[in-house]
Design a protein around this motif. Sequence first.
Motif, PDB file in Angstrom:
ATOM      1  N   CYS A 138     -17.451  -0.873  10.026  1.00  0.00           N
ATOM      2  CA  CYS A 138     -17.095  -1.621  11.242  1.00  0.00           C
ATOM      3  C   CYS A 138     -17.880  -2.934  11.293  1.00  0.00           C
ATOM      4  CB  CYS A 138     -17.387  -0.778  12.485  1.00  0.00           C
ATOM      5  SG  CYS A 138     -16.499   0.801  12.533  1.00  0.00           S
ATOM      6  N   TRP A 187     -11.304  -6.337  18.108  1.00  0.00           N
ATOM      7  CA  TRP A 187     -11.084  -5.027  18.714  1.00  0.00           C
ATOM      8  C   TRP A 187     -10.215  -4.153  17.812  1.00  0.00           C
ATOM      9  CZ3 TRP A 187     -14.183  -3.946  22.561  1.00  0.00           C
ATOM     10  CH2 TRP A 187     -14.649  -4.977  23.381  1.00  0.00           C
ATOM     11  N   GLN A 246     -17.439  -2.764  16.757  1.00  0.00           N
ATOM     12  CA  GLN A 246     -15.983  -2.966  16.830  1.00  0.00           C
ATOM     13  C   GLN A 246     -15.371  -2.837  15.451  1.00  0.00           C
ATOM     14  OE1 GLN A 246     -15.907  -6.829  18.644  1.00  0.00           O
ATOM     15  NE2 GLN A 246     -16.016  -6.014  20.697  1.00  0.00           N
TER      16      GLN A 246
END
Length: 340
Positions: free
Chosen positions: A320, A255, A340
């Motif tokens: 990402c 995250w 994420q």
Amino acid sequence: MSRTTPPRPVDIASVFPELAPSARQAVRLHPRAGRPTVHDSSVGGPLLWPADETWPTCAKEHHNGNPPVSLDDIRRRRALLDAAWLRPREPREHLLDPGERAYFAKLQAGHPAHTEPNALLPVAQLHLRDVPGLAGPEGADLLQVLWCPLDHHNGLPAARLVRRNAASVGELLTDPPEPADVEHYGGYVPAPCVLHPEAVTEYPAPHELPEELADRLYAWGEEQEEDPEEGLGGAYYQYELSVAPGWKVGGWAPWGLCDPKPMHCDACNARYEPLFTIDSGESNGGSGSWTPLKDLEEPSGPTGLRTPADAPMVKIGRGCSMQIYVCPTSFDHPHLEVMQ
């Protein structure tokens, strides 16, 4: 060739015992440039696919900001750039000569999007024998991941998971269809890689921890740095001690792009679990201690376009990762894809 992750700089569970119950195994895949066969675990390699089984396609709506290109366009572009990086040149000399720049511009122009269903592209093939902890339905010992190499409604390529028994494949499909359209910059075209699976222990990112514990970890991280402004400071736990970067199976979610959110199976409402992480590289800029020991050695010569940490040449968003979640109650329930 072994690629071993160095021991963590700190045994964080001994410093914060309340983290111990949340330890999870992740298997770092360490994809590196190679020539995998249909019988190997791989990224971007050929799949063990039955000749009598239809190759999957995508008929969903695509969201293309730039005109698509062909698979051959991406291959030619990479070959051109790789050769250019490897040849000697004078300081300040342009990487490409005028003829190459004109050819490159032509490749960049792309083509109008096709309207027929787009053939899916192999992303990964994982044998259970090679990946500790990877599970499958009874009798299945092989996981195959394919995707449509175009942006969909969530800004990601649409993935398909196929589980099968390797020994029962029979006659092989030797010339699978290729997608007519791929994403303009080629970020969804994995270059062929062999794998070096390695099990490591992960802990949750701070975003998934109780706020009080996350705050204490942040304060502890600042204390570890002699000069927090020069290092990771309070983010020390997040980058160096919690979630490993790179392509992996299992573990915890990286995250950071967004906060954790409830994710439950549409079929049974069970909480999704991470299955597979497809990353834009094996280093996220703050996780130096996760670098495999082999990669700490200076290369013996020019590396060309592909670096060891970016061997698959996949780019998700702006650097990402794409994480595929699955339902823990049934392999037949739909999976979920998250950036994420």
